[in-house]
Scaffold this motif. Sequence first.
Motif, PDB file in Angstrom:
ATOM      1  N   PHE A 215       0.764  -1.123   0.090  1.00 24.89           N
ATOM      2  CA  PHE A 215       0.154   0.161  -0.124  1.00 24.89           C
ATOM      3  C   PHE A 215       0.845   1.376   0.015  1.00 24.89           C
ATOM      4  O   PHE A 215       2.085   1.416   0.764  1.00 24.89           O
ATOM      5  CB  PHE A 215      -0.855  -0.044   1.148  1.00 24.89           C
ATOM      6  N   LYS A 216       0.529   2.206  -0.862  1.00 25.53           N
ATOM      7  CA  LYS A 216       1.507   3.466  -0.920  1.00 25.53           C
ATOM      8  C   LYS A 216       1.844   4.126   0.292  1.00 25.53           C
ATOM      9  O   LYS A 216       2.597   4.810   0.289  1.00 25.53           O
ATOM     10  CB  LYS A 216       0.916   4.382  -2.219  1.00 25.53           C
ATOM     11  N   SER A 217       0.758   4.288   0.967  1.00 29.37           N
ATOM     12  CA  SER A 217       1.021   4.993   2.350  1.00 29.37           C
ATOM     13  C   SER A 217       2.081   4.482   3.213  1.00 29.37           C
ATOM     14  O   SER A 217       2.585   5.247   4.200  1.00 29.37           O
ATOM     15  CB  SER A 217      -0.275   4.939   3.267  1.00 29.37           C
ATOM     16  N   TYR A 218       2.573   3.409   2.855  1.00 27.14           N
ATOM     17  CA  TYR A 218       3.563   2.877   3.768  1.00 27.14           C
ATOM     18  C   TYR A 218       4.936   2.686   3.025  1.00 27.14           C
ATOM     19  O   TYR A 218       6.070   2.424   3.471  1.00 27.14           O
ATOM     20  CB  TYR A 218       3.435   1.102   3.985  1.00 27.14           C
ATOM     21  N   ALA A 219       4.972   3.453   2.047  1.00 30.82           N
ATOM     22  CA  ALA A 219       6.358   3.634   1.250  1.00 30.82           C
ATOM     23  C   ALA A 219       7.378   4.395   1.778  1.00 30.82           C
ATOM     24  O   ALA A 219       8.736   3.902   1.726  1.00 30.82           O
ATOM     25  CB  ALA A 219       6.008   4.557   0.015  1.00 30.82           C
ATOM     26  N   GLN A 220       7.152   5.195   2.801  1.00 27.64           N
ATOM     27  CA  GLN A 220       8.495   5.785   3.630  1.00 27.64           C
ATOM     28  C   GLN A 220       8.809   5.036   4.630  1.00 27.64           C
ATOM     29  O   GLN A 220       9.949   5.520   5.470  1.00 27.64           O
ATOM     30  CB  GLN A 220       7.948   7.277   4.258  1.00 27.64           C
ATOM     31  N   LEU A 221       8.181   4.047   5.008  1.00 28.78           N
ATOM     32  CA  LEU A 221       8.521   3.146   6.338  1.00 28.78           C
ATOM     33  C   LEU A 221      10.093   2.966   6.404  1.00 28.78           C
ATOM     34  O   LEU A 221      10.807   2.750   7.541  1.00 28.78           O
ATOM     35  CB  LEU A 221       7.884   1.761   6.418  1.00 28.78           C
ATOM     36  N   HIS A 222      10.610   2.700   5.253  1.00 28.16           N
ATOM     37  CA  HIS A 222      12.153   2.342   5.148  1.00 28.16           C
ATOM     38  C   HIS A 222      13.164   3.334   5.814  1.00 28.16           C
ATOM     39  O   HIS A 222      14.290   3.084   6.196  1.00 28.16           O
ATOM     40  CB  HIS A 222      12.467   1.852   3.853  1.00 28.16           C
ATOM     41  N   GLU A 223      12.474   4.532   6.124  1.00 31.46           N
ATOM     42  CA  GLU A 223      13.261   5.435   6.616  1.00 31.46           C
ATOM     43  C   GLU A 223      13.753   5.535   8.281  1.00 31.46           C
ATOM     44  O   GLU A 223      14.574   5.739   8.571  1.00 31.46           O
ATOM     45  CB  GLU A 223      12.776   6.872   6.370  1.00 31.46           C
ATOM     46  N   ASP A 224      12.568   4.610   9.032  1.00 30.21           N
ATOM     47  CA  ASP A 224      12.575   4.720  10.192  1.00 30.21           C
ATOM     48  C   ASP A 224      12.601   3.100  10.628  1.00 30.21           C
ATOM     49  O   ASP A 224      13.118   2.760  11.840  1.00 30.21           O
ATOM     50  CB  ASP A 224      11.617   5.106  10.934  1.00 30.21           C
ATOM     51  N   TYR A 225      12.410   2.245   9.776  1.00 32.23           N
ATOM     52  CA  TYR A 225      12.312   0.787  10.238  1.00 32.23           C
ATOM     53  C   TYR A 225      12.985   0.018   9.004  1.00 32.23           C
ATOM     54  O   TYR A 225      13.174   0.415   7.863  1.00 32.23           O
ATOM     55  CB  TYR A 225      10.844   0.451  10.109  1.00 32.23           C
ATOM     56  N   PHE A 226      13.317  -1.639   9.540  1.00 31.76           N
ATOM     57  CA  PHE A 226      13.610  -2.352   8.520  1.00 31.76           C
ATOM     58  C   PHE A 226      12.421  -3.058   7.858  1.00 31.76           C
ATOM     59  O   PHE A 226      11.626  -3.698   8.388  1.00 31.76           O
ATOM     60  CB  PHE A 226      14.478  -3.524   8.989  1.00 31.76           C
ATOM     61  N   HIS A 227      12.028  -2.289   6.707  1.00 33.88           N
ATOM     62  CA  HIS A 227      10.721  -2.387   6.189  1.00 33.88           C
ATOM     63  C   HIS A 227      10.650  -3.631   5.149  1.00 33.88           C
ATOM     64  O   HIS A 227      11.383  -3.729   4.005  1.00 33.88           O
ATOM     65  CB  HIS A 227      10.256  -1.322   5.391  1.00 33.88           C
ATOM     66  N   GLU A 228      10.003  -4.825   5.579  1.00 26.38           N
ATOM     67  CA  GLU A 228       9.606  -5.995   4.560  1.00 26.38           C
ATOM     68  C   GLU A 228       8.237  -5.708   3.817  1.00 26.38           C
ATOM     69  O   GLU A 228       7.282  -5.529   4.513  1.00 26.38           O
ATOM     70  CB  GLU A 228       9.600  -7.139   5.522  1.00 26.38           C
TER      71      GLU A 228
END
Length: 315
Positions: A215-228
């Motif tokens: 989902f596009k709203s989660y696209a920025q999560l890699h800035e603060d988390y290890f995003h899988e």
Amino acid sequence: MDFTFKTISDFNKHFQDEKTCYQFLEQQRWNGQPVCPHCGTTKKPYSVKPRGKFQDIPSYRCSEKECSLPFTVRTGSIFEGSKVELKKWFQAIYELSVSKKGISSVELGERIGVSQKTAWFINHRLRAMLKDTAPELLEGVSAIDETYVGGKESNKHASKKLNSGRGTVGKTPVFGIANDGKVRTKVIADTKAETLLPLINENIKKDSIMVSDDFKSYAQLHEDYFHEVVRHSAKEYVNENGFHTNEIEGFWSLLKRGIVGTFHVVSPQHLQRYCDEFSFRYNNREVTTSERFNGTVAKFDSARLKYRQLTGSKN
């Protein structure tokens, strides 16, 4: 005064009268030694003769001259001011905590012997009590997802249908987190990134592993988390590293089946309390019936939800 039980028969056999219920609650709240809920003094209170419907319940008056107010174990709790017997409150807690898909106000009223309106109010007071008021930041692996709760437009009468569009039209969005077998839920205004990202930061420790769909709203999560990312749009349900969002999606299934099967319809203004109820049962699914009951009763001194707050009434 903890006890164990497996059936409603065992439960009713133990809580056979009001005095037993009050004594149990006193043990839970004060460990058997009354504390004035008005001023907080631990000085031994005076015992007074109770008035009204029940004549054998423990009643007290504060022994501090500056206070000197009467009280029972109900005072300052969700049970304060209620004309419903404590035994019926306890049975309502039992029914709500053990019913896997919840219990409607109609059915609860029939089981404990009160009107549907009273049972509805009791249900909502108990749901408000189950809310986690001091959640800790989550660590480790967290799976996040959003869902929409509400009826299908195609099932509505023509006069009540909204404008056509996404399947989410007319529904209320809910955000959820699954972490180590526990869930947290939050009713939200929308699913935009500016709504979801602050909510994620409030609940999950930075640099943790975050699992979501694409989902596009989660696209920025890699800035603060290890995003899988699990690419649901590409029919992927477990990514190459073995991560998935199955647990939170399974919880959404439980929530929706419970709402459709038991309550049929839930208004947006009350939806958060229903989510809190289902989250509590899910998070305590592995404990015994008596442990779940005792854990629920232990929250009884939380803020009391009043009828005018619940309905928005000015009276």
